[in-house]
Design a protein around this motif. Structure first.
Motif, mmCIF file in Angstrom:
data_model
loop_
_atom_site.group_PDB
_atom_site.id
_atom_site.type_symbol
_atom_site.label_atom_id
_atom_site.label_comp_id
_atom_site.label_asym_id
_atom_site.label_seq_id
_atom_site.Cartn_x
_atom_site.Cartn_y
_atom_site.Cartn_z
ATOM 1 N N ASP A 175 0.831 -1.206 0.000
ATOM 2 C CA ASP A 175 0.000 0.000 0.000
ATOM 3 C C ASP A 175 0.863 1.253 0.000
ATOM 4 O O ASP A 175 0.593 2.209 -0.736
ATOM 5 C CB ASP A 175 -0.925 -0.022 1.219
ATOM 6 N N TYR A 176 1.928 1.247 0.808
ATOM 7 C CA TYR A 176 2.832 2.399 0.835
ATOM 8 C C TYR A 176 3.498 2.594 -0.526
ATOM 9 O O TYR A 176 3.619 3.728 -1.016
ATOM 10 C CB TYR A 176 3.901 2.226 1.910
ATOM 11 N N LEU A 177 3.950 1.510 -1.142
ATOM 12 C CA LEU A 177 4.594 1.617 -2.457
ATOM 13 C C LEU A 177 3.617 2.131 -3.506
ATOM 14 O O LEU A 177 3.987 2.925 -4.375
ATOM 15 C CB LEU A 177 5.167 0.265 -2.882
ATOM 16 N N ASP A 178 2.387 1.675 -3.433
ATOM 17 C CA ASP A 178 1.376 2.162 -4.371
ATOM 18 C C ASP A 178 1.144 3.661 -4.189
ATOM 19 O O ASP A 178 0.958 4.401 -5.166
ATOM 20 C CB ASP A 178 0.054 1.406 -4.179
ATOM 21 N N ARG A 179 1.173 4.110 -2.937
ATOM 22 C CA ARG A 179 1.005 5.543 -2.672
ATOM 23 C C ARG A 179 2.173 6.338 -3.254
ATOM 24 O O ARG A 179 1.982 7.421 -3.825
ATOM 25 C CB ARG A 179 0.923 5.799 -1.165
ATOM 26 N N VAL A 180 3.380 5.796 -3.087
ATOM 27 C CA VAL A 180 4.571 6.457 -3.635
ATOM 28 C C VAL A 180 4.449 6.585 -5.152
ATOM 29 O O VAL A 180 4.693 7.658 -5.731
ATOM 30 C CB VAL A 180 5.839 5.684 -3.252
ATOM 31 N N LYS A 181 4.074 5.486 -5.805
ATOM 32 C CA LYS A 181 3.933 5.505 -7.265
ATOM 33 C C LYS A 181 2.878 6.520 -7.704
ATOM 34 O O LYS A 181 3.061 7.229 -8.699
ATOM 35 C CB LYS A 181 3.573 4.113 -7.768
#
Length: 207
Positions: A175-181
């Protein structure tokens, strides 16, 4: 042995660097020139690390000099007289591996060269301040946990290993990586793969 080249149009500084580095057994100054063009015109192999003055009198943009040196196979440590945060951020975005002002002592310079030669970013108070002050719209604001997950994941860890390192579940890490992207997408810098994430980390001096 780390090979070092210095590009600066200040003759006194070049003479001082020559004297300084002569006393460091594992660093070897292989070239000293006034422009990047002169350095690249030489016959020898690319230096491991190039100490590059930010603003040279030949008028070539710092970003262009950095890109040419990186393409030639050298890593770049920027050296400047003034800690201008906009110029620092621009230099790192162009591919510089660190930034120091010229008032640092020899141990600090040596440590920075070692970091850059090892493939890491040479941190300094000037660099930290520049990143903190950077408000460019193309650089998204990442929350501390988002940044921590990004750093772990981009370093080569799997998603599960990243989650363990951050003390969260794999689902939360994703979820954090998706937010970063998504933040990078909104900033106009689409980021889809782990390689893209590595590039963004480096471009924004966050590694």
């Amino acid at each position: 042995m780390i090979s070092v080249a210095a590009v600066d149009d200040d003759r006194m500084l070049l003479d001082g660097l020559t004297s300084w580095l002569a006393g460091v057994p594992h660093l070897r100054l292989v070239a000293r020139t006034a422009t990047v063009g002169e350095l690249l015109a030489g016959d020898g192999p690319a230096a491991d690390v190039v100490l590059l003055d930010l603003v040279l009198r030949d008028g070539v943009e710092p970003a262009a000099n950095i890109r040419r040196l990186r393409e030639a196979g050298s890593r770049v440590l920027m050296i400047s007289t003034v800690p201008d945060h906009a110029q620092i951020v621009g230099a790192v975005a162009a591919g510089a591996d660190g930034y120091l002002t010229k008032d640092h002592d020899l141990p600090t310079l040596v440590a920075a060269v070692e970091e850059v030669a090892a493939g890491r970013t040479a941190h300094s108070p000037e660099l930290a301040f520049a990143w903190a002050q950077d408000s460019a719209p193309t650089r998204p604001r990442l929350a501390p946990q988002e940044l921590a997950v990004l750093r772990h994941y981009a370093s080569g860890l799997t998603l599960k290993a990243t989650a363990r390192r951050a003390g969260i579940s794999p689902h939360t890490a994703k979820d954090y990586l998706d937010r970063v992207k998504e933040k990078y997408r909104q900033a106009g810098r689409p980021t889809h793969t782990k390689i893209d994430l590595c590039h963004r980390l480096r471009e924004d001096g966050l590694g």
